[in-house]
Design a protein around this motif. Structure first.
Motif, mmCIF file in Angstrom:
data_model
loop_
_atom_site.group_PDB
_atom_site.id
_atom_site.type_symbol
_atom_site.label_atom_id
_atom_site.label_comp_id
_atom_site.label_asym_id
_atom_site.label_seq_id
_atom_site.Cartn_x
_atom_site.Cartn_y
_atom_site.Cartn_z
ATOM 1 N N ASP A 111 0.988 -1.293 -0.095
ATOM 2 C CA ASP A 111 0.020 0.071 -0.164
ATOM 3 C C ASP A 111 1.017 1.402 0.106
ATOM 4 O O ASP A 111 1.611 1.525 1.055
ATOM 5 C CB ASP A 111 -0.772 -0.020 1.088
ATOM 6 C CG ASP A 111 -1.834 1.145 1.366
ATOM 7 O OD1 ASP A 111 -1.823 2.169 0.281
ATOM 8 O OD2 ASP A 111 -2.717 1.133 2.501
ATOM 9 N N ASP A 112 1.067 1.877 -1.098
ATOM 10 C CA ASP A 112 2.014 3.113 -1.227
ATOM 11 C C ASP A 112 1.359 4.221 -0.393
ATOM 12 O O ASP A 112 2.191 5.148 0.097
ATOM 13 C CB ASP A 112 2.253 3.438 -2.688
ATOM 14 C CG ASP A 112 1.018 3.870 -3.593
ATOM 15 O OD1 ASP A 112 0.034 3.343 -3.155
ATOM 16 O OD2 ASP A 112 0.966 4.398 -4.285
ATOM 17 N N PRO A 146 7.986 -0.999 -8.537
ATOM 18 C CA PRO A 146 6.924 -0.258 -9.411
ATOM 19 C C PRO A 146 7.262 0.888 -9.845
ATOM 20 O O PRO A 146 7.224 1.931 -9.035
ATOM 21 C CB PRO A 146 5.888 -0.501 -8.780
ATOM 22 C CG PRO A 146 5.772 -1.555 -7.791
ATOM 23 C CD PRO A 146 7.215 -1.545 -7.249
ATOM 24 N N SER A 147 7.707 1.400 -11.236
ATOM 25 C CA SER A 147 8.105 2.780 -11.344
ATOM 26 C C SER A 147 6.835 3.524 -11.934
ATOM 27 O O SER A 147 6.888 4.360 -11.950
ATOM 28 C CB SER A 147 9.009 2.871 -12.498
ATOM 29 O OG SER A 147 8.515 1.887 -13.628
ATOM 30 N N LYS A 159 4.020 3.679 -9.979
ATOM 31 C CA LYS A 159 3.664 4.525 -8.875
ATOM 32 C C LYS A 159 4.044 5.824 -8.739
ATOM 33 O O LYS A 159 4.976 5.870 -8.032
ATOM 34 C CB LYS A 159 3.525 3.622 -7.773
ATOM 35 C CG LYS A 159 2.867 2.430 -7.748
ATOM 36 C CD LYS A 159 2.811 1.740 -6.426
ATOM 37 C CE LYS A 159 1.908 0.472 -6.452
ATOM 38 N NZ LYS A 159 1.233 0.007 -5.117
ATOM 39 N N ASP A 160 3.656 6.670 -9.626
ATOM 40 C CA ASP A 160 4.382 8.247 -9.689
ATOM 41 C C ASP A 160 4.290 8.879 -8.376
ATOM 42 O O ASP A 160 5.488 9.554 -8.008
ATOM 43 C CB ASP A 160 3.595 8.913 -10.758
ATOM 44 C CG ASP A 160 4.042 8.408 -12.114
ATOM 45 O OD1 ASP A 160 4.761 7.830 -12.286
ATOM 46 O OD2 ASP A 160 3.038 8.782 -13.054
ATOM 47 N N ASP A 161 3.162 8.710 -7.698
ATOM 48 C CA ASP A 161 3.319 9.307 -6.237
ATOM 49 C C ASP A 161 4.431 8.918 -5.104
ATOM 50 O O ASP A 161 4.961 9.740 -4.636
ATOM 51 C CB ASP A 161 1.892 9.339 -5.523
ATOM 52 C CG ASP A 161 0.894 10.276 -6.350
ATOM 53 O OD1 ASP A 161 1.084 11.057 -6.991
ATOM 54 O OD2 ASP A 161 -0.230 9.755 -5.911
ATOM 55 N N LEU A 162 4.473 7.604 -5.239
ATOM 56 C CA LEU A 162 5.516 7.046 -4.490
ATOM 57 C C LEU A 162 7.053 7.383 -4.943
ATOM 58 O O LEU A 162 7.855 7.721 -4.005
ATOM 59 C CB LEU A 162 5.328 5.588 -4.300
ATOM 60 C CG LEU A 162 6.645 4.695 -3.631
ATOM 61 C CD1 LEU A 162 6.165 5.205 -1.989
ATOM 62 C CD2 LEU A 162 6.277 3.210 -3.590
ATOM 63 N N LYS A 196 3.879 6.301 2.128
ATOM 64 C CA LYS A 196 4.118 7.625 1.967
ATOM 65 C C LYS A 196 3.975 8.547 3.190
ATOM 66 O O LYS A 196 4.587 9.392 3.474
ATOM 67 C CB LYS A 196 3.193 8.160 0.655
ATOM 68 C CG LYS A 196 3.582 8.027 -0.637
ATOM 69 C CD LYS A 196 2.529 8.692 -1.671
ATOM 70 C CE LYS A 196 1.053 8.368 -1.686
ATOM 71 N NZ LYS A 196 0.465 8.920 -2.445
#
Length: 125
Positions: free
Chosen positions: A80-81, A110-111, A113-116, A85
């Motif tokens: 769960d990103d 995983p690339s 997941k831009d927010d992470l 975060k």
């Protein structure tokens, strides 16, 4: 006498700081590819005494002045990103000094997941 941290697995005693996990389903799960085992156990115990560290010369001391502002995150598939975060943002408020990422077997995450990814960039800035 062995005066260091070791791993005994299957039939071998190996130096822990040189150990790496090489298999998840076999008895030879750990290996020390750059250093022979400290000992091998069979009918007899075969020690490689020339690899043993010398015994400590003084009393055991613990350093209490280490900076503890560190997070270690182990990412597993399906993580769960949002949780990660929040943890990173909370740690940054206390002036985070270190972030250790334990990633998938090949060392990637995983690339998509831009927010992470952005959160990690901020944490390391």
């Amino acid at each position: 006498s062995v005066s260091e941290v070791t791993i005994f697995f299957h039939d071998r005693l190996i130096r822990a700081c040189r150990a790496t996990k090489v298999n998840t389903s076999k008895l030879l799960a750990f290996d020390s590819p750059n250093l022979d085992p400290l000992a091998e156990i069979g009918i007899n115990i075969e020690e490689n005494e020339h690899l043993f560290r010398p015994p400590p010369r003084g009393a055991f001391r613990v350093s209490t002045s280490m900076d503890t502002r560190l997070i270690t995150l182990r990412l597993v598939p399906g993580f769960d990103d949002a949780c990660i975060k929040q943890m990173i943002h909370a740690a940054r408020e206390t002036h985070l000094k270190g972030l250790v990422l334990q990633l998938y077997g090949t060392g990637n995450m995983p690339s998509l997941k831009d927010d992470l990814v952005h959160c990690l960039e901020e944490a390391t800035a």
